[in-house]
Design a protein around this motif. Structure first.
Motif, short mmCIF file in Angstrom:
data_model
loop_
_atom_site.label_atom_id
_atom_site.label_comp_id
_atom_site.label_asym_id
_atom_site.label_seq_id
_atom_site.Cartn_x
_atom_site.Cartn_y
_atom_site.Cartn_z
N GLY A 54 -38.44 -27.36 -33.54
CA GLY A 54 -38.18 -25.97 -33.82
C GLY A 54 -36.72 -25.62 -33.55
O GLY A 54 -35.87 -26.50 -33.41
N CYS A 55 -36.46 -24.33 -33.45
CA CYS A 55 -35.11 -23.81 -33.22
C CYS A 55 -35.13 -22.90 -31.99
O CYS A 55 -36.12 -22.23 -31.74
N ILE A 56 -34.03 -22.89 -31.26
CA ILE A 56 -33.92 -22.03 -30.09
C ILE A 56 -32.93 -20.91 -30.39
O ILE A 56 -31.82 -21.16 -30.83
N LEU A 57 -33.37 -19.67 -30.15
CA LEU A 57 -32.52 -18.50 -30.33
C LEU A 57 -32.70 -17.61 -29.12
O LEU A 57 -33.83 -17.26 -28.77
N ASP A 58 -31.61 -17.29 -28.44
CA ASP A 58 -31.66 -16.46 -27.23
C ASP A 58 -32.63 -17.02 -26.20
O ASP A 58 -33.37 -16.28 -25.54
N GLY A 59 -32.67 -18.36 -26.08
CA GLY A 59 -33.51 -19.01 -25.07
C GLY A 59 -34.98 -19.12 -25.43
O GLY A 59 -35.78 -19.60 -24.64
N LYS A 60 -35.36 -18.70 -26.63
CA LYS A 60 -36.77 -18.77 -27.05
C LYS A 60 -36.92 -19.79 -28.18
O LYS A 60 -36.10 -19.83 -29.10
N LEU A 61 -37.97 -20.59 -28.11
CA LEU A 61 -38.23 -21.61 -29.13
C LEU A 61 -39.05 -21.02 -30.26
O LEU A 61 -40.09 -20.40 -30.04
N TYR A 62 -38.56 -21.19 -31.49
CA TYR A 62 -39.27 -20.75 -32.70
C TYR A 62 -39.63 -21.97 -33.53
O TYR A 62 -38.89 -22.95 -33.56
N PRO A 63 -40.76 -21.93 -34.25
CA PRO A 63 -41.19 -23.07 -35.06
C PRO A 63 -40.35 -23.20 -36.32
O PRO A 63 -39.70 -22.24 -36.76
N PHE A 64 -40.37 -24.40 -36.94
CA PHE A 64 -39.71 -24.59 -38.22
C PHE A 64 -40.36 -23.66 -39.25
O PHE A 64 -41.54 -23.35 -39.17
N GLY A 65 -39.56 -23.21 -40.20
CA GLY A 65 -40.07 -22.33 -41.25
C GLY A 65 -39.48 -20.94 -41.15
O GLY A 65 -38.44 -20.73 -40.54
N GLU A 66 -40.18 -19.99 -41.75
CA GLU A 66 -39.71 -18.62 -41.79
C GLU A 66 -40.21 -17.85 -40.57
O GLU A 66 -41.37 -17.98 -40.18
N ILE A 67 -39.34 -17.07 -39.97
CA ILE A 67 -39.69 -16.21 -38.85
C ILE A 67 -39.47 -14.78 -39.33
O ILE A 67 -38.34 -14.37 -39.60
N ALA A 68 -40.55 -14.02 -39.46
CA ALA A 68 -40.47 -12.67 -40.02
C ALA A 68 -39.68 -11.72 -39.12
O ALA A 68 -38.93 -10.88 -39.60
N ARG A 69 -39.85 -11.88 -37.78
CA ARG A 69 -39.14 -10.99 -36.86
C ARG A 69 -39.04 -11.65 -35.49
O ARG A 69 -40.05 -11.97 -34.88
N THR A 70 -37.81 -11.83 -35.01
CA THR A 70 -37.60 -12.37 -33.67
C THR A 70 -37.68 -11.23 -32.66
O THR A 70 -37.73 -10.05 -33.04
N GLU A 71 -37.65 -11.56 -31.38
CA GLU A 71 -37.69 -10.54 -30.33
C GLU A 71 -36.52 -9.57 -30.43
O GLU A 71 -36.61 -8.42 -30.03
N ASN A 72 -35.38 -10.05 -30.96
CA ASN A 72 -34.18 -9.21 -31.05
C ASN A 72 -33.94 -8.66 -32.45
O ASN A 72 -32.81 -8.37 -32.82
N CYS A 73 -35.02 -8.56 -33.24
CA CYS A 73 -34.96 -7.89 -34.54
C CYS A 73 -34.13 -8.62 -35.60
O CYS A 73 -33.30 -8.00 -36.29
N PHE A 74 -34.31 -9.92 -35.71
CA PHE A 74 -33.70 -10.69 -36.79
C PHE A 74 -34.80 -11.39 -37.58
O PHE A 74 -35.86 -11.71 -37.04
N ARG A 75 -34.54 -11.61 -38.87
CA ARG A 75 -35.41 -12.43 -39.71
C ARG A 75 -34.69 -13.76 -39.86
O ARG A 75 -33.50 -13.79 -40.19
N CYS A 76 -35.38 -14.85 -39.61
CA CYS A 76 -34.70 -16.15 -39.60
C CYS A 76 -35.44 -17.21 -40.41
O CYS A 76 -36.63 -17.08 -40.68
N SER A 77 -34.71 -18.23 -40.74
CA SER A 77 -35.26 -19.42 -41.37
C SER A 77 -34.81 -20.60 -40.51
O SER A 77 -33.62 -20.81 -40.30
N CYS A 78 -35.78 -21.35 -40.00
CA CYS A 78 -35.49 -22.46 -39.11
C CYS A 78 -35.78 -23.78 -39.81
O CYS A 78 -36.89 -24.01 -40.30
N SER A 79 -34.78 -24.64 -39.90
CA SER A 79 -34.97 -25.97 -40.49
C SER A 79 -34.42 -27.01 -39.51
O SER A 79 -33.84 -26.67 -38.48
N ARG A 80 -34.59 -28.27 -39.84
CA ARG A 80 -34.10 -29.34 -38.95
C ARG A 80 -32.58 -29.31 -38.82
O ARG A 80 -32.03 -29.72 -37.81
N SER A 81 -31.90 -28.81 -39.84
CA SER A 81 -30.43 -28.85 -39.82
C SER A 81 -29.78 -27.55 -39.34
O SER A 81 -28.65 -27.57 -38.87
N ALA A 82 -30.48 -26.42 -39.45
CA ALA A 82 -29.85 -25.15 -39.09
C ALA A 82 -30.87 -24.03 -38.93
O ALA A 82 -32.00 -24.12 -39.37
N MET A 83 -30.39 -22.97 -38.29
CA MET A 83 -31.17 -21.74 -38.20
C MET A 83 -30.31 -20.64 -38.78
O MET A 83 -29.18 -20.42 -38.34
#
Length: 76
Positions: free
Chosen positions: A1-30
């Motif tokens: 997965g990907c780490i953002l602000d100390g929290k681990l998110y799974p690979f794929g699409e993240i509709a809303r993070t704790e800090n109000c961002f929409r993200c896409s997590c892949s092996r190469s980048a977030m």
């Protein structure tokens, strides 16, 4: 997965993070973009900007009475 602000998110699409961002997590980048727009056109003398984490947006309220909203003319 990907780490953002100390929290681990799974690979794929993240509709809303704790800090109000929409993200896409892949092996190469977030990649993330914000779910909120910053107010720029409002009465800066009588109003202030407060981030509302529940709605993922900025509220513009009166300095003298934060329970009352101010008109916002533009956001970026």
């Amino acid at each position: 997965g990907c780490i953002l602000d100390g929290k681990l998110y799974p690979f794929g699409e993240i509709a809303r993070t704790e800090n109000c961002f929409r993200c896409s997590c892949s092996r190469s980048a977030m990649r993330c973009c914000s779910l909120f727009h910053t107010p720029v056109g409002y009465d800066k003398e009588n109003c202030k900007v407060v981030f509302n984490k529940e709605s993922c947006n900025y509220d513009v309220v009166q300095k003298s009475d934060p329970s009352k909203e101010c008109a916002v003319y533009s956001r970026v």
